[in-house]
Design an enzyme around this catalytic site. Structure first.
Site, PDB file in Angstrom:
ATOM      1  N   ARG A  64       0.829  -1.215   0.000  1.00 33.59           N
ATOM      2  CA  ARG A  64       0.000   0.000   0.000  1.00 33.59           C
ATOM      3  C   ARG A  64       0.862   1.264   0.000  1.00 33.59           C
ATOM      4  O   ARG A  64       0.564   2.216  -0.720  1.00 33.59           O
ATOM      5  CB  ARG A  64      -0.947   0.021   1.199  1.00 33.59           C
ATOM      6  CG  ARG A  64      -2.059  -1.002   1.103  1.00 33.59           C
ATOM      7  CD  ARG A  64      -2.948  -0.989   2.328  1.00 33.59           C
ATOM      8  NE  ARG A  64      -2.142  -1.241   3.515  1.00 33.59           N
ATOM      9  CZ  ARG A  64      -2.496  -0.882   4.743  1.00 33.59           C
ATOM     10  NH1 ARG A  64      -3.621  -0.245   4.963  1.00 33.59           N
ATOM     11  NH2 ARG A  64      -1.715  -1.154   5.775  1.00 33.59           N
ATOM     12  N   ASN A  82      -6.128  -2.681   2.277  1.00 41.18           N
ATOM     13  CA  ASN A  82      -6.072  -4.139   2.382  1.00 41.18           C
ATOM     14  C   ASN A  82      -7.486  -4.692   2.440  1.00 41.18           C
ATOM     15  O   ASN A  82      -8.413  -4.001   2.871  1.00 41.18           O
ATOM     16  CB  ASN A  82      -5.330  -4.560   3.662  1.00 41.18           C
ATOM     17  CG  ASN A  82      -3.837  -4.369   3.574  1.00 41.18           C
ATOM     18  OD1 ASN A  82      -3.260  -4.297   2.497  1.00 41.18           O
ATOM     19  ND2 ASN A  82      -3.189  -4.285   4.724  1.00 41.18           N
TER      20      ASN A  82
END
Length: 139
Positions: A64, A82
């Site tokens: 990320r 996520n």
């Protein structure tokens, strides 16, 4: 005004100038016969939005954060997060050329320790304007 406040104002100014310069195509700047309204429509048509879903070893490997950094580098806005199924999904908006480059990065590069097995892109469409002004990591 403090030095920090001045620095933040200067940073924000250059961020806005950079975004405006990258969104408006060069061809519309050089064509003097095109009206201002046509120039706006030309730049609007080049904006795209796209959802993405990345599978593989993409959690616990700073995927990320690297996605965020790459999106910022490409002047894209949107978000990444996520999922419970150990994958990563998100949404991005920006100039089509930069969206295409980000799609390539999400499919083949990712973070240094990630192992991407599959990437899906959905809901890709033209948009008139960006819906946000930054790219964030959802927690």
């Amino acid at each position: 005004m403090s030095i920090l406040a001045r620095s933040l104002y200067a940073y924000r100014f250059f961020e806005i100038v950079n975004r405006v310069c990258l969104i408006q195509p060069i061809s519309s700047l050089s064509d003097s016969s095109t009206s201002g309204k046509d120039q706006l429509n030309t730049s609007s048509k080049s904006l795209r939005s796209c959802d993405f879903h990345v599978y593989g070893t993409v959690q616990g490997v700073y995927f990320r954060q690297h996605t965020h950094d790459q999106a910022k580098k490409l002047n894209l806005v949107g978000w990444v997060e996520n999922t419970k199924s150990k994958s990563v999904h998100g949404h991005m908006e920006g100039v089509k050329l930069n969206i295409d480059e980000m799609k390539e990065w999400l499919q083949k590069t990712g973070s240094p320790k990630s192992k991407i097995t599959k990437t899906e892109f959905t809901n890709e469409k033209s948009i008139d304007k960006l819906t946000t002004d930054t790219f964030i990591i959802k927690r």
